[in-house]
Design a protein around this motif. Sequence first.
Motif, PDB file in Angstrom:
ATOM      1  N   GLY A  18       0.820  -1.212   0.000  1.00  0.00           N
ATOM      2  CA  GLY A  18       0.000   0.000   0.000  1.00  0.00           C
ATOM      3  C   GLY A  18       0.846   1.251   0.000  1.00  0.00           C
ATOM      4  O   GLY A  18       0.514   2.250  -0.658  1.00  0.00           O
ATOM      5  N   HIS A  19       1.951   1.223   0.722  1.00  0.00           N
ATOM      6  CA  HIS A  19       2.892   2.342   0.761  1.00  0.00           C
ATOM      7  C   HIS A  19       3.450   2.608  -0.636  1.00  0.00           C
ATOM      8  O   HIS A  19       3.494   3.765  -1.090  1.00  0.00           O
ATOM      9  N   ALA A  20       3.853   1.545  -1.333  1.00  0.00           N
ATOM     10  CA  ALA A  20       4.390   1.701  -2.696  1.00  0.00           C
ATOM     11  C   ALA A  20       3.337   2.278  -3.632  1.00  0.00           C
ATOM     12  O   ALA A  20       3.625   3.167  -4.450  1.00  0.00           O
ATOM     13  N   VAL A  21       2.117   1.780  -3.535  1.00  0.00           N
ATOM     14  CA  VAL A  21       1.021   2.291  -4.364  1.00  0.00           C
ATOM     15  C   VAL A  21       0.795   3.775  -4.094  1.00  0.00           C
ATOM     16  O   VAL A  21       0.630   4.575  -5.025  1.00  0.00           O
ATOM     17  N   LEU A  22       0.824   4.163  -2.827  1.00  0.00           N
ATOM     18  CA  LEU A  22       0.595   5.564  -2.476  1.00  0.00           C
ATOM     19  C   LEU A  22       1.746   6.457  -2.944  1.00  0.00           C
ATOM     20  O   LEU A  22       1.514   7.553  -3.481  1.00  0.00           O
ATOM     21  N   LEU A  23       2.983   5.992  -2.780  1.00  0.00           N
ATOM     22  CA  LEU A  23       4.128   6.779  -3.273  1.00  0.00           C
ATOM     23  C   LEU A  23       4.027   7.008  -4.777  1.00  0.00           C
ATOM     24  O   LEU A  23       4.293   8.107  -5.268  1.00  0.00           O
ATOM     25  N   GLY A  24       3.630   5.973  -5.507  1.00  0.00           N
ATOM     26  CA  GLY A  24       3.511   6.089  -6.956  1.00  0.00           C
ATOM     27  C   GLY A  24       2.401   7.008  -7.408  1.00  0.00           C
ATOM     28  O   GLY A  24       2.376   7.447  -8.565  1.00  0.00           O
ATOM     29  N   ALA A  25       1.475   7.317  -6.478  1.00  0.00           N
ATOM     30  CA  ALA A  25       0.380   8.245  -6.779  1.00  0.00           C
ATOM     31  C   ALA A  25       0.647   9.638  -6.233  1.00  0.00           C
ATOM     32  O   ALA A  25      -0.232  10.505  -6.273  1.00  0.00           O
ATOM     33  N   GLY A  26       1.864   9.862  -5.717  1.00  0.00           N
ATOM     34  CA  GLY A  26       2.239  11.188  -5.231  1.00  0.00           C
ATOM     35  C   GLY A  26       2.022  11.410  -3.755  1.00  0.00           C
ATOM     36  O   GLY A  26       2.161  12.544  -3.270  1.00  0.00           O
ATOM     37  N   GLY A  27       1.701  10.345  -3.012  1.00  0.00           N
ATOM     38  CA  GLY A  27       1.450  10.480  -1.590  1.00  0.00           C
ATOM     39  C   GLY A  27       2.689  10.253  -0.747  1.00  0.00           C
ATOM     40  O   GLY A  27       3.784   9.996  -1.259  1.00  0.00           O
ATOM     41  N   LYS A  28       2.497  10.314   0.575  1.00  0.00           N
ATOM     42  CA  LYS A  28       3.604  10.134   1.510  1.00  0.00           C
ATOM     43  C   LYS A  28       3.148   9.286   2.688  1.00  0.00           C
ATOM     44  O   LYS A  28       1.971   9.261   3.032  1.00  0.00           O
ATOM     45  N   VAL A  29       4.109   8.624   3.322  1.00  0.00           N
ATOM     46  CA  VAL A  29       3.879   7.895   4.567  1.00  0.00           C
ATOM     47  C   VAL A  29       5.015   8.252   5.516  1.00  0.00           C
ATOM     48  O   VAL A  29       6.188   8.045   5.188  1.00  0.00           O
ATOM     49  N   VAL A  30       4.647   8.785   6.671  1.00  0.00           N
ATOM     50  CA  VAL A  30       5.659   9.235   7.623  1.00  0.00           C
ATOM     51  C   VAL A  30       5.369   8.680   9.011  1.00  0.00           C
ATOM     52  O   VAL A  30       4.238   8.292   9.322  1.00  0.00           O
ATOM     53  N   ARG A  31       6.391   8.668   9.837  1.00  0.00           N
ATOM     54  CA  ARG A  31       6.215   8.285  11.234  1.00  0.00           C
ATOM     55  C   ARG A  31       5.304   9.283  11.940  1.00  0.00           C
ATOM     56  O   ARG A  31       5.348  10.487  11.650  1.00  0.00           O
ATOM     57  N   PHE A  32       4.511   8.788  12.865  1.00  0.00           N
ATOM     58  CA  PHE A  32       3.601   9.640  13.615  1.00  0.00           C
ATOM     59  C   PHE A  32       4.356  10.579  14.550  1.00  0.00           C
ATOM     60  O   PHE A  32       3.966  11.739  14.730  1.00  0.00           O
ATOM     61  N   ASP A  33       5.476  10.113  15.125  1.00  0.00           N
ATOM     62  CA  ASP A  33       6.136  10.887  16.171  1.00  0.00           C
ATOM     63  C   ASP A  33       6.919  12.082  15.648  1.00  0.00           C
ATOM     64  O   ASP A  33       6.841  13.179  16.204  1.00  0.00           O
ATOM     65  N   ASP A  34       7.672  11.905  14.557  1.00  0.00           N
ATOM     66  CA  ASP A  34       8.531  12.999  14.100  1.00  0.00           C
ATOM     67  C   ASP A  34       8.346  13.353  12.626  1.00  0.00           C
ATOM     68  O   ASP A  34       9.062  14.187  12.084  1.00  0.00           O
ATOM     69  N   HIS A  35       7.396  12.708  11.951  1.00  0.00           N
ATOM     70  CA  HIS A  35       7.069  12.972  10.542  1.00  0.00           C
ATOM     71  C   HIS A  35       8.226  12.690   9.586  1.00  0.00           C
ATOM     72  O   HIS A  35       8.258  13.208   8.468  1.00  0.00           O
TER      73      HIS A  35
END
Length: 265
Positions: free
Chosen positions: A221-238
């Motif tokens: 899901g992370h790869a799919v989101l990155l390929g669509a221009g999205g981001k996934v970051v840690r909750f604590d420090d982004h």
Amino acid sequence: MDYSALTPVMRKLALEAGAKIMEIYNSDDFEVKVKSDESPVTVADEAADELISAGLRASFPDIALVTEEQSDSHTQNVSTFLIVDPLDGTKEFIKRRGDFTVNIALVEDGVPTRGVVYAPARDRMFFTLEDGSTVEETGPFSLDTIGETNPIKVADSDNDKLLVVASKSHRDQATDDYINKYAVADSKSAGSSLKFCLVATGEADLYPRLGRTMEWDTAAGHAVLLGAGGKVVRFDDHSDLAYGKEDFANPFFIAYSPKVALKDA
């Protein structure tokens, strides 16, 4: 890595695993066991894992493989590896609610660069192309030929009226408290890695996860989101959510469209 070879293999294996899963899903009954971490596992998880693992090892024998159902035997000391959750959303599967997915991804230097997410009960298929961009295949699905696809991208989010998606089986007060920091136009729940895909297609702007997940739960899901221009970051420090951790366990994280003005934890 030959990305042009990887996408068709991952997609075909996801479809084959999805067909096996649906065969069991539509049966009168199936056995549910409990793993050592007290999470449920079914014959569908195990059958899909066996099918996908065999296919990936045959096609890419020189790349390390990590799968949920074989995780006890893995030691992580490589930076590039394939990672599989053969049936993400087992609780949704058991309750026959449909929000479960087949997940296959490639991680390179800690980043999921290619992936496929297939929701067989929803007839939705998302995957990254050779160039890393993401499409949704609209079906009908053929094992040997990719059908019509639509490029997808994250929403041009409006911070005054955000669309939020959260876990269906693991939503809690801490999650609701964080969501309440935003101006939310609509909030809905969904199961499995479909939440990443809803952000990728612009059907949601924000997906916070304040609960336990493992790398195989999130990589595709992370790869799919990155390929669509999205981001996934840690909750604590982004900082960016990274892969290849020794125990495969993720910290809390936020998946989102970059136009969202993130709030602090």
